[in-house]
Enzyme design. Structure first.
Site, short mmCIF file in Angstrom:
data_model
loop_
_atom_site.label_atom_id
_atom_site.label_comp_id
_atom_site.label_asym_id
_atom_site.label_seq_id
_atom_site.Cartn_x
_atom_site.Cartn_y
_atom_site.Cartn_z
N ARG A 104 -4.08 3.84 8.84
CA ARG A 104 -4.93 3.66 7.80
C ARG A 104 -5.81 4.99 7.79
O ARG A 104 -6.37 5.28 8.81
CB ARG A 104 -5.63 2.38 7.78
CG ARG A 104 -6.49 2.01 6.71
CD ARG A 104 -5.88 1.77 5.49
NE ARG A 104 -6.62 1.16 4.59
CZ ARG A 104 -6.45 0.90 3.29
NH1 ARG A 104 -5.34 1.65 2.76
NH2 ARG A 104 -7.13 0.27 2.50
N THR A 377 1.13 2.81 -4.94
CA THR A 377 1.62 2.55 -3.38
C THR A 377 3.03 2.37 -3.18
O THR A 377 3.71 2.37 -4.31
CB THR A 377 0.67 1.49 -2.90
OG1 THR A 377 -0.58 1.83 -2.92
CG2 THR A 377 1.22 1.01 -1.51
N ASN A 397 -3.54 5.11 -2.70
CA ASN A 397 -4.38 4.19 -3.27
C ASN A 397 -4.14 4.27 -4.76
O ASN A 397 -3.05 4.02 -5.18
CB ASN A 397 -6.17 4.53 -3.03
CG ASN A 397 -6.58 3.05 -3.28
OD1 ASN A 397 -6.09 1.99 -3.72
ND2 ASN A 397 -8.09 3.48 -3.88
N GLU A 416 -8.91 6.50 -1.15
CA GLU A 416 -8.85 5.25 -0.46
C GLU A 416 -10.19 4.52 0.11
O GLU A 416 -10.65 3.51 0.51
CB GLU A 416 -8.30 5.44 1.13
CG GLU A 416 -7.47 4.18 1.48
CD GLU A 416 -6.01 4.27 0.59
OE1 GLU A 416 -5.82 3.27 -0.27
OE2 GLU A 416 -5.14 5.27 0.90
N ASP A 419 -11.63 1.66 -1.26
CA ASP A 419 -11.19 0.28 -0.84
C ASP A 419 -12.39 -0.24 0.23
O ASP A 419 -12.32 -1.46 0.52
CB ASP A 419 -9.74 0.37 0.01
CG ASP A 419 -8.63 0.13 -0.87
OD1 ASP A 419 -8.60 -0.23 -2.11
OD2 ASP A 419 -7.41 0.46 -0.32
N SER A 449 -4.87 -4.53 1.65
CA SER A 449 -4.09 -5.52 1.47
C SER A 449 -2.63 -5.16 1.71
O SER A 449 -1.82 -6.15 1.67
CB SER A 449 -3.99 -6.02 -0.31
OG SER A 449 -5.08 -6.12 -0.59
N GLY A 468 1.13 -2.71 -4.83
CA GLY A 468 0.51 -4.05 -6.08
C GLY A 468 -1.04 -4.16 -5.63
O GLY A 468 -1.52 -5.20 -6.34
#
Ligand code: DON
Length: 566
Positions: A104, A377, A397, A416, A419, A449, A468
């Site tokens: 990440r 994504t 993202n 990102e 987020d 997520s 999603g």
């Protein structure tokens, strides 16, 4: 009344969850014989074929995963890429160990919440979503290096070769990519390197034209040659930092040099005879999925009519999303009550708050935050001939990430940073109002997520995942339930979907998911059903251990994915 139920559930969790075994990965139920052939399902035929090319060179599922992810960076850049990050769930056939790789993105050290505010104090959605301030330090290159070095059989350069070839020699872009470019044209036009990559000659490329990406080819070659140093130091790093800073961003060479992909213990939960191995924080997905399954284990769903079953599943979704918004963030920065959230006793308390024949309005459950579904994504799933399994969900993202390409690198940067809960009490692009646990900080990972998941049973196993935004979690949850109910890969990816995420307090429904009688009963129980365009792009591989049969399937809602068994 509901508040006291919540408090009771919390107390049950705190008092009884001592020793709740989530931290140690228990042994996998049964070691199945090797399937003898392989299955790959991804969002692009080019990427699936890249994976098979690397298997043919003697690679395993993890080498193939490197090839698929790198190929997607080239052919599906609107969804993921080396300027973004990924999360991977692995099952190692030898020894049965399960592993989670967290690649990440992180916030640059100079992150400053003020950059995401207008002078009048209102949220600046442009800096949060477009241009270099919206980009986290990429994790995907380091994640690919880790996968190849620790779990692959082949040199990184061999696994990256198909992607480099695609970037150099070209490919025919899928209509979805061309639509994404057209949609984001105005934003791309703000940065000359983005125009050079996505709008050659100033125009959206025509369908059927061959597309080449020579600068990304060179960046991938440096990664192939020098590993992490080829991206996070030297030529590429210098160019990334120079481009970001010239356009108003704040990255430093130290931000890149200090980036590390991390191994974490996946979340494991047992349900109806299967072990579900899924994503831990900084993903919220695994915690939410475990909480839903723990709540639902108290019911025999298989004996219920569709409306009653949907009622209990929606109530489990509602409660899991309420918690995931409030508590979760980067485990290296925040303390989270995971023992409580994952405890069966906590789920027992939550189950008691579910009425038999009536929806619980979300407003009656204490809560802090809200969020809504997203757009792009990518997820792919692989099982190899030896029974190694891997699922990777990878992202930049939003569509085409930040739309900012760093000059001279071919690297499209993610967006990102959105987020994070960038501005207190202001929603992100998915409507998310995160808590303090997800506040931005230098070096911290933003909550995700993404939920790449492996389901392991005595007779059958599966790798499941989808993009999603916030709907990832309910899609994967429904995929797990359908697999455990006995469905195969083709059926699982095609199944109609529904989604509840606590707030807004509505059940999003895909056309046809409930028949008229079921819809009527759900409405009578107090649910608001809200039709939505189809969502998700699920890619699933299933393995029937008995006949050693593999099935690979790509979501029929899209025409460019490919599930293949060879
Ligand atoms: O990490 C996350 O949760 C988001 N960045 C994923 C975004 C996404 O799935 C967009 N949609 N399809």
């Amino acid at each position: 009344m509901n508040f006291s139920l919540h408090v009771r559930a919390l107390l049950c969790g705190f008092l009884l969850a001592g020793g709740a075994a989530w931290a140690a990965e228990p042994a996998t139920p049964a070691q199945a014989a090797a399937p003898g052939h392989a299955g790959i399902a991804s969002a692009s035929n080019y990427a699936t074929d890249a994976g098979f090319a690397v298997l043919a060179k003697g690679g395993n599922a993890f080498d193939a995963a490197v090839a698929v992810a790198a190929a997607l960076s080239v052919v599906e850049p609107e969804s993921s890429g080396i300027g973004g990050g990924f999360m991977a769930t692995l099952h190692l056939a030898k020894g049965g160990r399960n592993v989670f790789i967290d690649a990440r993105e992180t916030a640059p050290m100079a992150v400053n919440s003020k950059d995401y505010l207008n002078p009048d104090g209102t949220p600046n959605r442009d800096t949060a979503l477009k241009g270099p301030l919206s980009a986290g330090i990429p994790g995907e290159p380091a994640g690919l290096v880790l996968l190849a070095e620790r779990y692959g059989k082949l040199p990184l350069a061999v696994s990256l070769a198909p992607a480099i070839k695609l970037a150099k020699e070209g490919f025919k872009p899928a209509p979805r990519l061309l639509r994404s470019i057209a949609r984001e044209q105005k934003n791309l036009e703000r940065w000359p390197a983005s125009v050079a990559k996505f709008l050659p000659g100033g125009k959206v490329p025509a369908a059927g034209e061959i597309w080449r990406d020579p600068e990304q080819a060179r960046t991938l070659e440096l990664l192939a040659k020098d590993g992490n140093a080829g991206f996070y130091q030297g030529e590429v790093a210098n160019k990334l930092v120079a481009a970001v800073r010239a356009a108003g961003g704040n990255w430093t060479l130290a931000d890149l040099g200090n980036y590390r992909a991390k191994e974490r213990t996946p979340i494991s939960v047992d349900y109806r005879g299967y072990r579900i191995v899924t994503a831990p924080p900084p993903s919220s997905g695994g915690v939410a999925i475990a909480e839903m399954l723990n709540i639902l284990r108290g019911y025999d769903l298989t004996k219920m009519d569709p409306a009653t079953r949907a009622h209990y599943e929606i109530e489990a979704m509602r409660r899991a999303y309420r918690d995931h918004n409030d508590y979760l963030g980067d485990p290296d920065f925040v303390q989270m009550p995971l023992a409580m959230l994952l405890s069966p006793y906590y789920a027992d308390g939550l189950r008691q708050s579910i009425l038999k024949d009536r929806a619980t309005p979300s407003d009656m459950l204490p809560h802090e935050s809200v969020h809504e579904p997203g757009q792009h994504t990518t997820h792919f799933s692989i099982i190899d001939k030896d029974g190694n399994m891997v699922g990777i969900t990878s992202t930049v993202n939003y569509i085409l990430g930040s739309t900012f390409v760093a000059k001279g690198t071919g690297v499209l940067l993610n967006d990102e940073m959105d987020d994070f809960a960038l501005v207190p009490d202001q929603p992100n692009v998915y409507g998310l109002l995160g808590s303090k646990a997800n506040a931005p900080k230098g070096g911290k990972r933003m909550l995700s997520s993404m939920s790449p998941t492996i389901v392991i049973g005595k007779d059958r196993s599966a790798v499941i995942g989808s993009p999603g935004g916030s709907t990832i979690i309910t899609q994967v949850f429904e995929g797990i339930m359908h697999f455990i109910d006995g469905q195969g890969a083709q059926q699982i990816v095609a199944d109609k979907r529904y989604h509840h995420q606590f707030l807004p307090d509505v059940v999003y429904v895909e056309d046809g998911v409930f028949d008229a009688a079921t819809s009527a009963r759900l409405k009578a129980m107090g649910y608001t059903l809200k039709p939505r365009e189809p969502w998700g792009f699920m890619n699933v591989v299933t393995w029937n251990h008995r006949g050693n049969q593999l099935d690979a399937a790509s979501d029929p809602r899209h025409h460019d994915g490919l599930g293949k068994v060879e």
